[in-house]
Design a protein around this motif. Structure first.
Motif, PDB file in Angstrom:
ATOM      1  N   VAL A 110       0.839  -1.204   0.000  1.00  0.00           N
ATOM      2  CA  VAL A 110       0.000   0.000   0.000  1.00  0.00           C
ATOM      3  C   VAL A 110       0.873   1.253   0.000  1.00  0.00           C
ATOM      4  CG1 VAL A 110      -1.656   1.347   1.359  1.00  0.00           C
ATOM      5  CG2 VAL A 110      -1.956  -1.122   1.107  1.00  0.00           C
ATOM      6  N   SER A 111       1.944   1.224   0.788  1.00  0.00           N
ATOM      7  CA  SER A 111       2.853   2.363   0.849  1.00  0.00           C
ATOM      8  C   SER A 111       3.468   2.647  -0.525  1.00  0.00           C
ATOM      9  CB  SER A 111       3.958   2.095   1.872  1.00  0.00           C
ATOM     10  OG  SER A 111       4.874   3.160   1.918  1.00  0.00           O
ATOM     11  N   HIS A 112       3.831   1.587  -1.229  1.00  0.00           N
ATOM     12  CA  HIS A 112       4.399   1.743  -2.577  1.00  0.00           C
ATOM     13  C   HIS A 112       3.370   2.348  -3.532  1.00  0.00           C
ATOM     14  CE1 HIS A 112       6.748   0.861  -6.167  1.00  0.00           C
ATOM     15  NE2 HIS A 112       5.704   0.213  -6.670  1.00  0.00           N
ATOM     16  N   LEU A 113       2.137   1.876  -3.466  1.00  0.00           N
ATOM     17  CA  LEU A 113       1.087   2.413  -4.328  1.00  0.00           C
ATOM     18  C   LEU A 113       0.775   3.865  -3.976  1.00  0.00           C
ATOM     19  CD1 LEU A 113      -1.390  -0.618  -4.496  1.00  0.00           C
ATOM     20  CD2 LEU A 113       0.200   0.154  -6.262  1.00  0.00           C
ATOM     21  N   ARG A 114       0.776   4.174  -2.685  1.00  0.00           N
ATOM     22  CA  ARG A 114       0.484   5.542  -2.255  1.00  0.00           C
ATOM     23  C   ARG A 114       1.530   6.517  -2.793  1.00  0.00           C
ATOM     24  NH1 ARG A 114      -0.096   4.664   2.851  1.00  0.00           N
ATOM     25  NH2 ARG A 114       2.096   4.947   3.387  1.00  0.00           N
ATOM     26  N   GLU A 115       2.785   6.123  -2.739  1.00  0.00           N
ATOM     27  CA  GLU A 115       3.846   6.975  -3.275  1.00  0.00           C
ATOM     28  C   GLU A 115       3.660   7.208  -4.773  1.00  0.00           C
ATOM     29  OE1 GLU A 115       7.482   5.071  -2.288  1.00  0.00           O
ATOM     30  OE2 GLU A 115       7.317   5.439  -0.122  1.00  0.00           O
ATOM     31  N   GLY A 116       3.268   6.161  -5.478  1.00  0.00           N
ATOM     32  CA  GLY A 116       3.033   6.306  -6.917  1.00  0.00           C
ATOM     33  C   GLY A 116       1.866   7.229  -7.221  1.00  0.00           C
ATOM     34  N   VAL A 117       0.790   7.083  -6.473  1.00  0.00           N
ATOM     35  CA  VAL A 117      -0.392   7.940  -6.676  1.00  0.00           C
ATOM     36  C   VAL A 117      -0.047   9.400  -6.433  1.00  0.00           C
ATOM     37  CG1 VAL A 117      -2.645   8.538  -5.710  1.00  0.00           C
ATOM     38  CG2 VAL A 117      -2.108   6.151  -6.203  1.00  0.00           C
ATOM     39  N   LEU A 118       0.649   9.691  -5.333  1.00  0.00           N
ATOM     40  CA  LEU A 118       0.993  11.074  -5.007  1.00  0.00           C
ATOM     41  C   LEU A 118       1.975  11.655  -6.022  1.00  0.00           C
ATOM     42  CD1 LEU A 118       1.356  10.828  -1.113  1.00  0.00           C
ATOM     43  CD2 LEU A 118      -0.539  11.799  -2.417  1.00  0.00           C
ATOM     44  N   ARG A 119       2.920  10.836  -6.464  1.00  0.00           N
ATOM     45  CA  ARG A 119       3.901  11.319  -7.440  1.00  0.00           C
ATOM     46  C   ARG A 119       3.214  11.728  -8.740  1.00  0.00           C
ATOM     47  NH1 ARG A 119       6.914   7.431  -6.984  1.00  0.00           N
ATOM     48  NH2 ARG A 119       6.224   6.130  -8.741  1.00  0.00           N
ATOM     49  N   HIS A 120       2.294  10.899  -9.222  1.00  0.00           N
ATOM     50  CA  HIS A 120       1.571  11.229 -10.448  1.00  0.00           C
ATOM     51  C   HIS A 120       0.625  12.397 -10.229  1.00  0.00           C
ATOM     52  CE1 HIS A 120       3.069   7.291 -11.764  1.00  0.00           C
ATOM     53  NE2 HIS A 120       2.738   7.641 -12.995  1.00  0.00           N
ATOM     54  N   CYS A 121       0.076  12.494  -9.027  1.00  0.00           N
ATOM     55  CA  CYS A 121      -0.846  13.591  -8.716  1.00  0.00           C
ATOM     56  C   CYS A 121      -0.125  14.932  -8.771  1.00  0.00           C
ATOM     57  CB  CYS A 121      -1.467  13.370  -7.344  1.00  0.00           C
ATOM     58  SG  CYS A 121      -2.512  14.737  -6.780  1.00  0.00           S
ATOM     59  N   TYR A 122       1.060  14.993  -8.185  1.00  0.00           N
ATOM     60  CA  TYR A 122       1.821  16.240  -8.189  1.00  0.00           C
ATOM     61  C   TYR A 122       2.239  16.638  -9.603  1.00  0.00           C
ATOM     62  CZ  TYR A 122       2.097  15.607  -3.130  1.00  0.00           C
ATOM     63  OH  TYR A 122       1.788  15.451  -1.804  1.00  0.00           O
ATOM     64  N   MET A 123       2.352  15.649 -10.476  1.00  0.00           N
ATOM     65  CA  MET A 123       2.716  15.927 -11.873  1.00  0.00           C
ATOM     66  C   MET A 123       1.489  16.260 -12.713  1.00  0.00           C
ATOM     67  SD  MET A 123       5.424  12.773 -12.333  1.00  0.00           S
ATOM     68  CE  MET A 123       5.458  12.970 -14.113  1.00  0.00           C
ATOM     69  N   GLY A 124       0.307  16.191 -12.107  1.00  0.00           N
ATOM     70  CA  GLY A 124      -0.923  16.473 -12.843  1.00  0.00           C
ATOM     71  C   GLY A 124      -1.374  15.323 -13.708  1.00  0.00           C
ATOM     72  N   ASP A 125      -0.810  14.149 -13.492  1.00  0.00           N
ATOM     73  CA  ASP A 125      -1.145  12.962 -14.288  1.00  0.00           C
ATOM     74  C   ASP A 125      -2.119  12.098 -13.496  1.00  0.00           C
ATOM     75  OD1 ASP A 125      -1.290  10.800 -15.940  1.00  0.00           O
ATOM     76  OD2 ASP A 125       0.750  10.097 -15.571  1.00  0.00           O
ATOM     77  N   LEU A 126      -3.346  11.950 -13.996  1.00  0.00           N
ATOM     78  CA  LEU A 126      -4.372  11.160 -13.309  1.00  0.00           C
ATOM     79  C   LEU A 126      -4.559   9.787 -13.952  1.00  0.00           C
ATOM     80  CD1 LEU A 126      -7.078  13.934 -12.710  1.00  0.00           C
ATOM     81  CD2 LEU A 126      -5.323  13.099 -11.136  1.00  0.00           C
ATOM     82  N   SER A 127      -3.636   9.397 -14.805  1.00  0.00           N
ATOM     83  CA  SER A 127      -3.765   8.100 -15.487  1.00  0.00           C
ATOM     84  C   SER A 127      -3.426   6.928 -14.570  1.00  0.00           C
ATOM     85  CB  SER A 127      -2.862   8.071 -16.729  1.00  0.00           C
ATOM     86  OG  SER A 127      -1.489   8.235 -16.344  1.00  0.00           O
ATOM     87  N   PHE A 128      -2.642   7.205 -13.522  1.00  0.00           N
ATOM     88  CA  PHE A 128      -2.254   6.120 -12.611  1.00  0.00           C
ATOM     89  C   PHE A 128      -3.361   5.937 -11.572  1.00  0.00           C
ATOM     90  CE2 PHE A 128       0.140   4.566  -8.816  1.00  0.00           C
ATOM     91  CZ  PHE A 128       0.523   3.343  -9.350  1.00  0.00           C
ATOM     92  N   ARG A 129      -4.189   4.923 -11.780  1.00  0.00           N
ATOM     93  CA  ARG A 129      -5.320   4.661 -10.881  1.00  0.00           C
ATOM     94  C   ARG A 129      -5.340   3.170 -10.513  1.00  0.00           C
ATOM     95  NH1 ARG A 129      -9.344   7.642  -9.851  1.00  0.00           N
ATOM     96  NH2 ARG A 129     -10.816   5.898  -9.941  1.00  0.00           N
TER      97      ARG A 129
END
Length: 487
Positions: free
Chosen positions: A327-346
């Motif tokens: 979960v921690s790994h997925l959370r980091e990925g979600v936040l990283r893409h979010c800060y980049m404005g990329d919502l494709s990682f779901r």
């Protein structure tokens, strides 16, 4: 300290009493070489013989001290304190003849005994140990007033939802007591929890028993009267068991109650109920009730096995921790893409599969494992709700006829989404300025929602209600991340 007790007392000179620290660390090299050149006294020297005797007694008392989980007024505490104090006096009376080597050995022996005394007192008076005792006393008082006293006075014990809910709250509070990794504190918390959970189980079975159409009429069969009499005894035994588990029975013991219940089983087995299915089923239900009570009578030795209360070695906990790492790994990925404005990682499907995995983890009715699983579930759900709100904000297309109050709620939701991203990435403590800032900003959003006037618009009322719940969930998640809970 405890690990040292079992292994470092082989020699008063080669591996001296050290109170948990090696004595040769930090010693100047020249002094170390001089000590190596000194010849120790012969083992038959009176002072050495007495110190060796003390060493053997310390080796015997060490494991008892390091696993003692009681309070200062317990009989075992007083016994251990008395024996250690005696050893300390014995060491003080050793005649060293003014020799530095013997004085050093005596000093190290005294330090080791003093270390055990200090460890014993620290754990018995630790704030967490006092908290465990306070919660146990509250549960004991509640059970005494609501269950034990009415039964002893011949009254009827009413087991309502309020009693069950209060016990569950106490169990939850016990699971949240911090042990700092100390074995005695872990053991004390585990023992308190196992007994309180056993009482819960007994009371829940009593509630289920109240829904059964028992006992049967004595006119049905000649054996029914005997079974009915056993049922009365079982009801009394249930109250005795609850009193035993909560420490409210001074004279009875688990072994004595176990013999009584076993005798009831023998009496039921001797009844001839052949040819009558209803009577057989009646007897079967009474036997199951007795078996349900018997399974809780092995708690006198509960908690002595380290594997039971040291949950770091528990397979279910390891499974939960593996999920949390994912979960921690997925959370980091979600936040990283979010800060980049990329919502494709779901990775929502992957998160849902983790929820299913957690639901299948065996908690073995252990409240600490249940709490660990609950927290892991909250972590997964926090990411899912974050992704859902982000998607809703992106897909939102307000029309010209949208109610102004409804638009205000969505503006707050947008701010909450940004704050939730910060909360998901927060990795600090409650004393940190960033924590206090997040808490303050979230509170302001709640106040902003409270100021929204729906003006009779039903959709706005519903949206505001959901937004308030969402904000409270973020606050609760932030609180959970920083409460330093441990299993």
């Amino acid at each position: 300290m405890c690990a040292n007790v079992f292994g470092v007392l082989k020699s008063l000179f080669g591996k001296p009493f050290d109170g948990g620290k090696r004595m040769d660390h930090g010693v100047p090299q020249q002094q170390h070489q001089m000590e190596q050149q000194q010849q120790p006294y012969h083992p038959q020297h009176p002072a050495m013989m007495r110190l060796y005797e003390v060493q053997k007694e310390v080796e015997s008392l060490g494991p008892q001290v390091c696993t003692f989980s009681g309070m200062q007024n317990d009989r075992d505490y007083k016994r251990l304190e008395r024996e250690l104090t005696r050893l300390l006096l014995d060491v003080d009376q050793v005649d060293t003849e003014g020799k530095p080597e013997l004085q050093g050995a005596r000093k190290r022996a005294a330090q080791e005994v003093e270390g055990l005394l200090r460890y014993l007192e620290e754990n018995a008076t630790h704030p967490s140990r006092l908290a465990i005792e306070e919660l146990s006393n509250k549960a004991r008082q509640l059970i005494d007033e609501r269950v034990v006293v009415p039964q002893r006075s011949g009254g009827v014990t009413e087991i309502g939802d309020d009693l069950v809910d209060t016990l569950q709250e106490l169990v939850l509070r016990l699971t949240q007591v911090k042990t700092e990794g100390r074995v005695p504190l872990r053991k004390a918390r585990y023992r308190a929890l196992t007994r309180l959970c056993a009482v819960q189980d007994v009371l829940e079975s009593r509630t289920q028993q109240q829904t059964l159409s028992l006992p049967l009429s004595g006119e049905t069969h000649e054996s029914v009267n005997r079974i009915n009499q056993v049922m009365v005894k079982v009801s009394v035994a249930r109250s005795q068991l609850v009193a035993l588990l909560m420490g409210l029975s001074g004279r009875d013991s688990c072994a004595h109650l176990s013999r009584i219940l076993t005798e009831m089983q023998v009496e039921l087995d001797a009844l001839d109920v052949s040819g009558n299915a209803a009577i057989r089923n009646y007897r079967k239900q009474v036997v199951e009730e007795i078996n349900g009570l018997l399974k809780h009578l092995d708690l006198e030795g509960e908690g002595e096995d380290t594997r039971r209360y040291d949950l770091a070695q528990n397979n279910s906990i390891r499974e939960i921790e593996a999920v949390r790492a994912h979960v921690s790994h997925l959370r980091e990925g979600v936040l990283r893409h979010c800060y980049m404005g990329d919502l494709s990682f779901r990775p929502k499907a992957e998160l849902q599969s983790l929820l299913t995995h957690l639901d299948q983890v065996d908690t073995a009715k252990n409240p600490c494992i249940r709490e660990a699983r609950r927290r892991a579930v909250v972590e997964v759900q926090a990411i899912i709700t974050f992704l859902d709100l982000r998607e809703a904000l992106v897909c939102r297309q307000p029309g010209p006829s949208e109610h102004p109050s409804h638009r205000s709620v969505w503006l707050v939701l947008g701010s909450l989404s940004d704050l939730q991203a910060q909360v998901l990435g927060f990795d600090g403590k409650r004393a940190d300025k960033s924590y206090m800032m997040l808490e303050e900003l979230l509170t302001k959003q709640l106040l902003a929602l409270d100021a929204v006037d729906p003006q009779g618009d039903e959709s706005t009322k519903m949206a505001r209600k959901q937004a308030v719940k969402f904000a409270q969930n973020i606050l609760n998640y932030l609180d959970m991340k920083t409460d330093e809970w441990e299993y």
